[in-house]
Scaffold this motif. Sequence first.
Motif, PDB file in Angstrom:
ATOM      1  N   ALA A 193     -38.932  22.789   1.207  1.00 19.96           N
ATOM      2  CA  ALA A 193     -37.481  22.607   1.096  1.00 19.96           C
ATOM      3  C   ALA A 193     -36.754  23.374   2.197  1.00 19.96           C
ATOM      4  N   LEU A 194     -37.224  24.574   2.487  1.00 23.03           N
ATOM      5  CA  LEU A 194     -36.598  25.385   3.537  1.00 23.03           C
ATOM      6  C   LEU A 194     -36.795  24.733   4.910  1.00 23.03           C
ATOM      7  N   VAL A 195     -38.025  24.304   5.160  1.00 23.64           N
ATOM      8  CA  VAL A 195     -38.357  23.694   6.443  1.00 23.64           C
ATOM      9  C   VAL A 195     -37.546  22.401   6.653  1.00 23.64           C
ATOM     10  N   GLU A 196     -37.312  21.697   5.567  1.00 17.86           N
ATOM     11  CA  GLU A 196     -36.508  20.475   5.639  1.00 17.86           C
ATOM     12  C   GLU A 196     -35.080  20.783   6.100  1.00 17.86           C
ATOM     13  N   VAL A 197     -34.524  21.853   5.560  1.00 16.81           N
ATOM     14  CA  VAL A 197     -33.168  22.230   5.972  1.00 16.81           C
ATOM     15  C   VAL A 197     -33.157  22.612   7.450  1.00 16.81           C
ATOM     16  N   MET A 198     -34.203  23.314   7.881  1.00 20.66           N
ATOM     17  CA  MET A 198     -34.264  23.733   9.285  1.00 20.66           C
ATOM     18  C   MET A 198     -34.337  22.521  10.208  1.00 20.66           C
ATOM     19  N   SER A 199     -35.125  21.526   9.813  1.00 19.45           N
ATOM     20  CA  SER A 199     -35.253  20.364  10.699  1.00 19.45           C
ATOM     21  C   SER A 199     -34.010  19.467  10.609  1.00 19.45           C
ATOM     22  N   GLU A 200     -33.366  19.483   9.459  1.00 20.46           N
ATOM     23  CA  GLU A 200     -32.110  18.747   9.340  1.00 20.46           C
ATOM     24  C   GLU A 200     -31.043  19.360  10.246  1.00 20.46           C
ATOM     25  N   LEU A 201     -31.067  20.682  10.322  1.00 21.88           N
ATOM     26  CA  LEU A 201     -30.111  21.358  11.201  1.00 21.88           C
ATOM     27  C   LEU A 201     -30.332  20.916  12.647  1.00 21.88           C
ATOM     28  N   GLU A 202     -31.596  20.786  13.012  1.00 19.19           N
ATOM     29  CA  GLU A 202     -31.923  20.372  14.383  1.00 19.19           C
ATOM     30  C   GLU A 202     -31.390  18.965  14.648  1.00 19.19           C
ATOM     31  N   SER A 203     -31.543  18.084  13.670  1.00 17.31           N
ATOM     32  CA  SER A 203     -31.090  16.701  13.903  1.00 17.31           C
ATOM     33  C   SER A 203     -29.569  16.609  13.946  1.00 17.31           C
ATOM     34  N   LYS A 204     -28.905  17.556  13.317  1.00 20.23           N
ATOM     35  CA  LYS A 204     -27.432  17.581  13.340  1.00 20.23           C
ATOM     36  C   LYS A 204     -26.883  18.177  14.628  1.00 20.23           C
ATOM     37  N   ALA A 205     -27.609  19.179  15.148  1.00 17.11           N
ATOM     38  CA  ALA A 205     -27.066  19.976  16.273  1.00 17.11           C
ATOM     39  C   ALA A 205     -27.040  19.207  17.594  1.00 17.11           C
TER      40      ALA A 205
END
Length: 354
Positions: A342-354
């Motif tokens: 779940a944590l890693v998902e948020v981190m990669s979602e942040l990357e796709s947003k940035a």
Amino acid sequence: MKKHNFSAGPSILPQEVLLKASEAVQDYNNSGLSLVEISHRSKDFVEIMENARALVLELLGLEGKGYSALFLQGGASTQFLMTAMNLLENKASFLNTGSWSEKALKEARMVGTIEEIASSKDAGFNYIPKGFSISSDYDYFHCTSNNTIVGTQIKEFPNSPIPMVCDMSSDIFSRVLDFSQFGLIYAGAQKNMGPAGTTLVVVREDILGKITRQIPSILDYQKHIGAGSMLNTPPVFAVYTSMLTLEWLKDMGGIAAIEKENEKKASIMYSEIDLNPLFKGFAKEEDRSLMNATFNLTNDNLKDTFETMLKEAGISGVNGHRSVGGYRASMYNALPADSVKALVEVMSELESKA
Ligand SMILES: *Cc1c(COP(=O)(O)O)cnc(C)c1O
């Protein structure tokens, strides 16, 4: 809803342990009495204490090897002093790998001469010093196996010709080691074993009784051993809950089984830290902790967005220690791999947003 709990300490415990512990607080074993309102000298509690002490030795592979397990109070911080009171006659050597090591060193200095034989302070403690040798002129050697704050971990322990004393507060029961290489191990329960309130000490009895100092009773390991870890009233709730966690671990297949889980979780976590350009790991790769992964954002402007996303995903406790900042994901035994995902998902979602 249950959160993903990455707290560094006190930390996550298995759900079933929390359930059993809360039942025992209401009514222990259908006795009509709460666990916390019965005598520690009662048959019920003596059994709990003996079971907990035996489980520790069993899980660590130290049965029949001259070791005793004690459940004491005062936290790991009391052990900084107590180890020195019991073992230090002339001088001791210390490995300095972070602020817990430094605190241990400072307390022991009140008792005798301490020499720091290696330190990673020069680099903000982001690595574990290696290649030093330990002289037999010292009474003992002290190290910290896992540096909870900076996220480093000793992978290979030095050969020590003198008793090796190790603060394992944040990685006890997390990985397979030859525990018989240690003369004394101590660990506050609240990171990987139970609730706050008790400290585990595992000591090889033959290293005790070698000094001339008078030791106050409550700080004397031999007195605690002689009294079956009940020199005074033990912290009954913390001991019972630790026992439940140890039983849970044994049922899972013991340390070898949990180590595999811990390696899997750490590898998911560190792969994301390494592959995602928005994050940078703090600890040197070869010394990275399986328990506490420390990392920073490469772009501080994303801080608020990241933290809002974490909150929305029900992720709790990933802020870094107040002394170093950044982020720290503590992945103790009871943390499910799904929480790391779940944590890693948020981190990669942040990357796709940035
Ligand atoms: C948390 C921690 C301590 C301090 O433990 P207390 O029980 O609060 O005294 C000491 N050493 C290490 C490695 C820790 O992680």
